[in-house]
Motif scaffolding. Sequence first.
Motif, PDB file in Angstrom:
ATOM      1  N   ARG A  56       0.831  -1.204   0.000  1.00 23.53           N
ATOM      2  CA  ARG A  56       0.000   0.000   0.000  1.00 23.53           C
ATOM      3  C   ARG A  56       0.868   1.257   0.000  1.00 23.53           C
ATOM      4  O   ARG A  56       0.570   2.225  -0.695  1.00 23.53           O
ATOM      5  N   ILE A  57       1.949   1.237   0.770  1.00 28.97           N
ATOM      6  CA  ILE A  57       2.812   2.423   0.854  1.00 28.97           C
ATOM      7  C   ILE A  57       3.455   2.716  -0.503  1.00 28.97           C
ATOM      8  O   ILE A  57       3.519   3.876  -0.925  1.00 28.97           O
ATOM      9  N   ALA A  58       3.910   1.691  -1.216  1.00 26.58           N
ATOM     10  CA  ALA A  58       4.497   1.907  -2.547  1.00 26.58           C
ATOM     11  C   ALA A  58       3.479   2.520  -3.495  1.00 26.58           C
ATOM     12  O   ALA A  58       3.788   3.468  -4.235  1.00 26.58           O
ATOM     13  N   MET A  59       2.259   2.016  -3.482  1.00 26.56           N
ATOM     14  CA  MET A  59       1.222   2.570  -4.346  1.00 26.56           C
ATOM     15  C   MET A  59       0.921   4.016  -3.976  1.00 26.56           C
ATOM     16  O   MET A  59       0.768   4.878  -4.859  1.00 26.56           O
ATOM     17  N   ASP A  60       0.851   4.300  -2.682  1.00 24.78           N
ATOM     18  CA  ASP A  60       0.559   5.659  -2.227  1.00 24.78           C
ATOM     19  C   ASP A  60       1.687   6.629  -2.566  1.00 24.78           C
ATOM     20  O   ASP A  60       1.446   7.767  -2.957  1.00 24.78           O
ATOM     21  N   LYS A  61       2.936   6.175  -2.433  1.00 22.13           N
ATOM     22  CA  LYS A  61       4.071   7.023  -2.793  1.00 22.13           C
ATOM     23  C   LYS A  61       4.057   7.328  -4.294  1.00 22.13           C
ATOM     24  O   LYS A  61       4.276   8.475  -4.709  1.00 22.13           O
ATOM     25  N   ALA A  62       3.824   6.316  -5.113  1.00 23.96           N
ATOM     26  CA  ALA A  62       3.791   6.514  -6.563  1.00 23.96           C
ATOM     27  C   ALA A  62       2.673   7.483  -6.940  1.00 23.96           C
ATOM     28  O   ALA A  62       2.867   8.387  -7.759  1.00 23.96           O
ATOM     29  N   ARG A  63       1.503   7.311  -6.338  1.00 22.05           N
ATOM     30  CA  ARG A  63       0.368   8.195  -6.610  1.00 22.05           C
ATOM     31  C   ARG A  63       0.688   9.627  -6.202  1.00 22.05           C
ATOM     32  O   ARG A  63       0.432  10.582  -6.942  1.00 22.05           O
ATOM     33  N   SER A  64       1.287   9.793  -5.035  1.00 18.25           N
ATOM     34  CA  SER A  64       1.646  11.122  -4.548  1.00 18.25           C
ATOM     35  C   SER A  64       2.630  11.801  -5.497  1.00 18.25           C
ATOM     36  O   SER A  64       2.468  12.982  -5.845  1.00 18.25           O
ATOM     37  N   ALA A  65       3.644  11.073  -5.945  1.00 13.78           N
ATOM     38  CA  ALA A  65       4.639  11.637  -6.863  1.00 13.78           C
ATOM     39  C   ALA A  65       4.004  12.015  -8.199  1.00 13.78           C
ATOM     40  O   ALA A  65       4.313  13.064  -8.765  1.00 13.78           O
ATOM     41  N   ALA A  66       3.095  11.189  -8.685  1.00 18.44           N
ATOM     42  CA  ALA A  66       2.451  11.467  -9.967  1.00 18.44           C
ATOM     43  C   ALA A  66       1.564  12.704  -9.883  1.00 18.44           C
ATOM     44  O   ALA A  66       1.615  13.576 -10.754  1.00 18.44           O
ATOM     45  N   LEU A  67       0.751  12.787  -8.852  1.00 15.43           N
ATOM     46  CA  LEU A  67      -0.209  13.882  -8.756  1.00 15.43           C
ATOM     47  C   LEU A  67       0.436  15.227  -8.439  1.00 15.43           C
ATOM     48  O   LEU A  67      -0.030  16.263  -8.895  1.00 15.43           O
ATOM     49  N   THR A  68       1.520  15.206  -7.663  1.00 17.02           N
ATOM     50  CA  THR A  68       2.174  16.470  -7.298  1.00 17.02           C
ATOM     51  C   THR A  68       3.298  16.837  -8.260  1.00 17.02           C
ATOM     52  O   THR A  68       3.782  17.968  -8.232  1.00 17.02           O
ATOM     53  N   ARG A  69       3.733  15.857  -9.061  1.00 24.12           N
ATOM     54  CA  ARG A  69       4.877  16.026  -9.969  1.00 24.12           C
ATOM     55  C   ARG A  69       6.151  16.368  -9.205  1.00 24.12           C
ATOM     56  O   ARG A  69       7.024  17.067  -9.691  1.00 24.12           O
ATOM     57  N   ARG A  70       6.235  15.846  -7.998  1.00 23.95           N
ATOM     58  CA  ARG A  70       7.413  16.055  -7.154  1.00 23.95           C
ATOM     59  C   ARG A  70       7.800  14.728  -6.506  1.00 23.95           C
ATOM     60  O   ARG A  70       6.944  13.902  -6.207  1.00 23.95           O
ATOM     61  N   PRO A  71       9.095  14.547  -6.235  1.00 29.42           N
ATOM     62  CA  PRO A  71       9.512  13.363  -5.482  1.00 29.42           C
ATOM     63  C   PRO A  71       8.923  13.441  -4.073  1.00 29.42           C
ATOM     64  O   PRO A  71       8.808  14.533  -3.505  1.00 29.42           O
ATOM     65  N   THR A  72       8.567  12.309  -3.525  1.00 29.72           N
ATOM     66  CA  THR A  72       7.957  12.328  -2.196  1.00 29.72           C
ATOM     67  C   THR A  72       8.931  12.818  -1.123  1.00 29.72           C
ATOM     68  O   THR A  72       8.493  13.331  -0.098  1.00 29.72           O
ATOM     69  N   HIS A  73      10.236  12.702  -1.363  1.00 31.36           N
ATOM     70  CA  HIS A  73      11.192  13.214  -0.367  1.00 31.36           C
ATOM     71  C   HIS A  73      11.124  14.737  -0.265  1.00 31.36           C
ATOM     72  O   HIS A  73      11.522  15.308   0.750  1.00 31.36           O
ATOM     73  N   PHE A  74      10.597  15.415  -1.275  1.00 33.79           N
ATOM     74  CA  PHE A  74      10.398  16.859  -1.216  1.00 33.79           C
ATOM     75  C   PHE A  74       9.523  17.224  -0.018  1.00 33.79           C
ATOM     76  O   PHE A  74       9.825  18.147   0.743  1.00 33.79           O
ATOM     77  N   PHE A  75       8.442  16.475   0.168  1.00 35.72           N
ATOM     78  CA  PHE A  75       7.516  16.737   1.270  1.00 35.72           C
ATOM     79  C   PHE A  75       8.096  16.278   2.607  1.00 35.72           C
ATOM     80  O   PHE A  75       7.878  16.919   3.633  1.00 35.72           O
ATOM     81  N   ALA A  76       8.863  15.182   2.585  1.00 36.80           N
ATOM     82  CA  ALA A  76       9.536  14.730   3.809  1.00 36.80           C
ATOM     83  C   ALA A  76      10.525  15.788   4.276  1.00 36.80           C
ATOM     84  O   ALA A  76      10.609  16.081   5.483  1.00 36.80           O
ATOM     85  N   ASP A  77      11.268  16.372   3.337  1.00 31.50           N
ATOM     86  CA  ASP A  77      12.232  17.422   3.682  1.00 31.50           C
ATOM     87  C   ASP A  77      11.532  18.651   4.259  1.00 31.50           C
ATOM     88  O   ASP A  77      12.024  19.273   5.196  1.00 31.50           O
ATOM     89  N   MET A  78      10.387  19.012   3.699  1.00 32.25           N
ATOM     90  CA  MET A  78       9.639  20.163   4.213  1.00 32.25           C
ATOM     91  C   MET A  78       9.178  19.924   5.645  1.00 32.25           C
ATOM     92  O   MET A  78       9.281  20.808   6.496  1.00 32.25           O
ATOM     93  N   LEU A  79       8.677  18.736   5.906  1.00 27.92           N
ATOM     94  CA  LEU A  79       8.236  18.411   7.270  1.00 27.92           C
ATOM     95  C   LEU A  79       9.416  18.419   8.235  1.00 27.92           C
ATOM     96  O   LEU A  79       9.309  18.930   9.352  1.00 27.92           O
ATOM     97  N   ALA A  80      10.536  17.861   7.786  1.00 29.18           N
ATOM     98  CA  ALA A  80      11.722  17.828   8.640  1.00 29.18           C
ATOM     99  C   ALA A  80      12.215  19.233   8.963  1.00 29.18           C
ATOM    100  O   ALA A  80      12.776  19.470  10.031  1.00 29.18           O
ATOM    101  N   ALA A  81      11.976  20.173   8.044  1.00 27.04           N
ATOM    102  CA  ALA A  81      12.393  21.566   8.253  1.00 27.04           C
ATOM    103  C   ALA A  81      11.378  22.344   9.090  1.00 27.04           C
ATOM    104  O   ALA A  81      11.556  23.530   9.331  1.00 27.04           O
ATOM    105  N   GLY A  82      10.324  21.667   9.526  1.00 32.08           N
ATOM    106  CA  GLY A  82       9.331  22.320  10.375  1.00 32.08           C
ATOM    107  C   GLY A  82       8.215  23.009   9.625  1.00 32.08           C
ATOM    108  O   GLY A  82       7.419  23.732  10.212  1.00 32.08           O
TER     109      GLY A  82
END
Length: 138
Positions: A56-82
Amino acid sequence: MQQRPVLETDEIQQMLDAATRKALENAWSVSIAVVDEGGHLLAFRRLPGASPSSARIAMDKARSAALTRRPTHFFADMLAAGELGTSSLRGVIPIGGGLPLLHGSHALGGIAASGVKSEFDVLIAAAGLDALHLEQCP
């Protein structure tokens, strides 16, 4: 009427096979998903030993990357930066391992892996991109 590129069946298989090879070379038990530009599943593989939740996580990550046109680590980095405002984005998975599939300015979909550390999941997904000579987003 505009024409846009789409993934062909053999290209989807090439990506899935390349990502699988990368995982197997490193003895990583993961799930791998490829989705179209709307986030709809095109191909999926769960390697032996991969946890059920990785599917499920792989499918959700792929969907997130497709819909946002961004790598999912982009959002992880934003959260890590507060920058917690990103946590309100519905359907965005802030865990590395999902990459958008882009051809110029056209979104083709997304590819993702799940089951090992995020930085290794990214390497697996990147192998799928490399199979089609697609460039990674920063």
